[in-house]
Write a protein that holds these residues in place. Sequence first.
Motif, mmCIF file in Angstrom:
data_model
loop_
_atom_site.group_PDB
_atom_site.id
_atom_site.type_symbol
_atom_site.label_atom_id
_atom_site.label_comp_id
_atom_site.label_asym_id
_atom_site.label_seq_id
_atom_site.Cartn_x
_atom_site.Cartn_y
_atom_site.Cartn_z
ATOM 1 N N THR A 1 60.065 10.257 38.532
ATOM 2 C CA THR A 1 58.822 9.926 39.228
ATOM 3 C C THR A 1 57.678 10.853 38.813
ATOM 4 O O THR A 1 56.535 10.594 39.166
ATOM 5 C CB THR A 1 58.994 10.009 40.757
ATOM 6 O OG1 THR A 1 59.255 11.361 41.137
ATOM 7 C CG2 THR A 1 60.112 9.090 41.234
ATOM 8 N N CYS A 2 57.990 11.904 38.074
ATOM 9 C CA CYS A 2 56.981 12.871 37.651
ATOM 10 C C CYS A 2 56.366 12.432 36.319
ATOM 11 O O CYS A 2 56.951 11.658 35.569
ATOM 12 C CB CYS A 2 57.616 14.255 37.467
ATOM 13 S SG CYS A 2 58.423 14.876 38.938
ATOM 14 N N THR A 3 55.195 12.989 36.051
ATOM 15 C CA THR A 3 54.595 12.741 34.736
ATOM 16 C C THR A 3 55.376 13.526 33.690
ATOM 17 O O THR A 3 56.120 14.463 34.019
ATOM 18 C CB THR A 3 53.121 13.174 34.705
ATOM 19 O OG1 THR A 3 53.057 14.600 34.852
ATOM 20 C CG2 THR A 3 52.314 12.489 35.791
ATOM 21 N N GLU A 4 55.188 13.164 32.439
ATOM 22 C CA GLU A 4 55.900 13.857 31.354
ATOM 23 C C GLU A 4 55.526 15.342 31.325
ATOM 24 O O GLU A 4 56.380 16.208 31.143
ATOM 25 C CB GLU A 4 55.567 13.199 30.011
ATOM 26 C CG GLU A 4 56.293 13.821 28.834
ATOM 27 C CD GLU A 4 57.813 13.721 28.923
ATOM 28 O OE1 GLU A 4 58.495 14.658 28.478
ATOM 29 O OE2 GLU A 4 58.316 12.714 29.454
ATOM 30 N N ALA A 5 54.252 15.656 31.532
ATOM 31 C CA ALA A 5 53.806 17.058 31.525
ATOM 32 C C ALA A 5 54.441 17.827 32.680
ATOM 33 O O ALA A 5 54.916 18.956 32.493
ATOM 34 C CB ALA A 5 52.283 17.120 31.605
ATOM 35 N N GLN A 6 54.460 17.226 33.882
ATOM 36 C CA GLN A 6 55.069 17.899 35.031
ATOM 37 C C GLN A 6 56.546 18.165 34.776
ATOM 38 O O GLN A 6 57.038 19.268 35.029
ATOM 39 C CB GLN A 6 54.934 17.037 36.288
ATOM 40 C CG GLN A 6 53.556 16.972 36.865
ATOM 41 C CD GLN A 6 53.473 16.008 38.031
ATOM 42 O OE1 GLN A 6 54.252 15.059 38.126
ATOM 43 N NE2 GLN A 6 52.508 16.230 38.916
ATOM 44 N N ARG A 7 57.242 17.159 34.268
ATOM 45 C CA ARG A 7 58.678 17.295 34.013
ATOM 46 C C ARG A 7 58.939 18.399 32.991
ATOM 47 O O ARG A 7 59.775 19.259 33.183
ATOM 48 C CB ARG A 7 59.243 15.951 33.532
ATOM 49 C CG ARG A 7 60.723 15.946 33.331
ATOM 50 C CD ARG A 7 61.315 14.597 32.951
ATOM 51 N NE ARG A 7 60.441 13.682 32.261
ATOM 52 C CZ ARG A 7 59.883 12.590 32.811
ATOM 53 N NH1 ARG A 7 60.125 12.276 34.056
ATOM 54 N NH2 ARG A 7 59.099 11.807 32.107
ATOM 55 N N ARG A 8 58.197 18.375 31.890
ATOM 56 C CA ARG A 8 58.395 19.368 30.829
ATOM 57 C C ARG A 8 58.134 20.778 31.357
ATOM 58 O O ARG A 8 58.938 21.689 31.156
ATOM 59 C CB ARG A 8 57.470 19.064 29.653
ATOM 60 C CG ARG A 8 57.679 19.984 28.472
ATOM 61 C CD ARG A 8 56.810 19.674 27.255
ATOM 62 N NE ARG A 8 56.306 18.328 27.165
ATOM 63 C CZ ARG A 8 55.020 17.982 27.361
ATOM 64 N NH1 ARG A 8 54.126 18.899 27.673
ATOM 65 N NH2 ARG A 8 54.625 16.746 27.244
ATOM 66 N N ARG A 9 57.018 20.947 32.069
ATOM 67 C CA ARG A 9 56.666 22.275 32.584
ATOM 68 C C ARG A 9 57.676 22.756 33.616
ATOM 69 O O ARG A 9 58.071 23.928 33.619
ATOM 70 C CB ARG A 9 55.259 22.234 33.180
ATOM 71 C CG ARG A 9 54.186 22.009 32.140
ATOM 72 C CD ARG A 9 52.846 21.718 32.767
ATOM 73 N NE ARG A 9 51.861 21.359 31.749
ATOM 74 C CZ ARG A 9 50.668 20.865 32.037
ATOM 75 N NH1 ARG A 9 50.294 20.676 33.295
ATOM 76 N NH2 ARG A 9 49.843 20.560 31.051
ATOM 77 N N PHE A 10 58.103 21.850 34.500
ATOM 78 C CA PHE A 10 59.083 22.231 35.521
ATOM 79 C C PHE A 10 60.406 22.646 34.893
ATOM 80 O O PHE A 10 61.005 23.644 35.289
ATOM 81 C CB PHE A 10 59.302 21.078 36.505
ATOM 82 C CG PHE A 10 60.303 21.404 37.569
ATOM 83 C CD1 PHE A 10 59.958 22.185 38.654
ATOM 84 C CD2 PHE A 10 61.617 20.954 37.475
ATOM 85 C CE1 PHE A 10 60.884 22.498 39.634
ATOM 86 C CE2 PHE A 10 62.546 21.261 38.452
ATOM 87 C CZ PHE A 10 62.174 22.036 39.532
ATOM 88 N N LEU A 11 60.881 21.889 33.910
ATOM 89 C CA LEU A 11 62.165 22.213 33.278
ATOM 90 C C LEU A 11 62.088 23.525 32.503
ATOM 91 O O LEU A 11 63.042 24.309 32.504
ATOM 92 C CB LEU A 11 62.618 21.065 32.370
ATOM 93 C CG LEU A 11 63.008 19.786 33.117
ATOM 94 C CD1 LEU A 11 63.336 18.676 32.145
ATOM 95 C CD2 LEU A 11 64.154 20.028 34.077
ATOM 96 N N LEU A 12 60.952 23.778 31.853
ATOM 97 C CA LEU A 12 60.792 25.069 31.173
ATOM 98 C C LEU A 12 60.816 26.213 32.181
ATOM 99 O O LEU A 12 61.371 27.280 31.916
ATOM 100 C CB LEU A 12 59.480 25.091 30.385
ATOM 101 C CG LEU A 12 59.446 24.254 29.113
ATOM 102 C CD1 LEU A 12 58.027 24.173 28.563
ATOM 103 C CD2 LEU A 12 60.385 24.831 28.068
ATOM 104 N N TYR A 13 60.223 25.979 33.342
ATOM 105 C CA TYR A 13 60.185 27.010 34.381
ATOM 106 C C TYR A 13 61.552 27.191 35.053
ATOM 107 O O TYR A 13 62.042 28.309 35.185
ATOM 108 C CB TYR A 13 59.120 26.641 35.416
ATOM 109 C CG TYR A 13 58.960 27.639 36.522
ATOM 110 C CD1 TYR A 13 58.262 28.832 36.310
ATOM 111 C CD2 TYR A 13 59.498 27.412 37.780
ATOM 112 C CE1 TYR A 13 58.103 29.749 37.325
ATOM 113 C CE2 TYR A 13 59.342 28.328 38.801
ATOM 114 C CZ TYR A 13 58.643 29.504 38.577
ATOM 115 O OH TYR A 13 58.504 30.417 39.582
ATOM 116 N N ALA A 14 62.172 26.089 35.443
ATOM 117 C CA ALA A 14 63.405 26.165 36.231
ATOM 118 C C ALA A 14 64.637 26.441 35.382
ATOM 119 O O ALA A 14 65.499 27.223 35.777
ATOM 120 C CB ALA A 14 63.601 24.865 37.022
#
Length: 137
Positions: free
Chosen positions: A83-96
């Motif tokens: 449900t997230c945008t591609e940018a949100q998903r990428r940034r979240f996965l890099l962070y988490a």
Amino acid sequence: MEVIINYNGQALSVEVTVEVYEYLDRADHKTENLAHEQRRHWDGREFDEYIAFTEGVGVYSETPEEYLCRMETLHDLMAVLDTCTEAQRRRFLLYALDRLSLAEIGVLCSCSKVAVYQSVEAVRKKFINFFENRLNE
């Protein structure tokens, strides 16, 4: 797929998914390998935790029910990420997952630290809503 399960001395035929069938098949092979290892080292002098661990039978072994629960949870989490945008998903996965700092992610994604923070927070809020809704069900 169909598997035969012995329950209270009675053979039951059960229809399962391919995923469960493969999991049970791998478990049977691991058990068989461990039995062969035990027979080879019948006196117990060479049979140690290393052999048991390399055969996939450690102190804890995931049950089929735990495996299915884990896979269902993973499916649900991936649905939230979808449900997230591609940018949100990428940034979240890099962070988490990769444990990068907000500044490092900003450099990688060519954006500001604030934009990374906002993306991570948006995904975090989606997960919070998902878990709150799941608890209320």
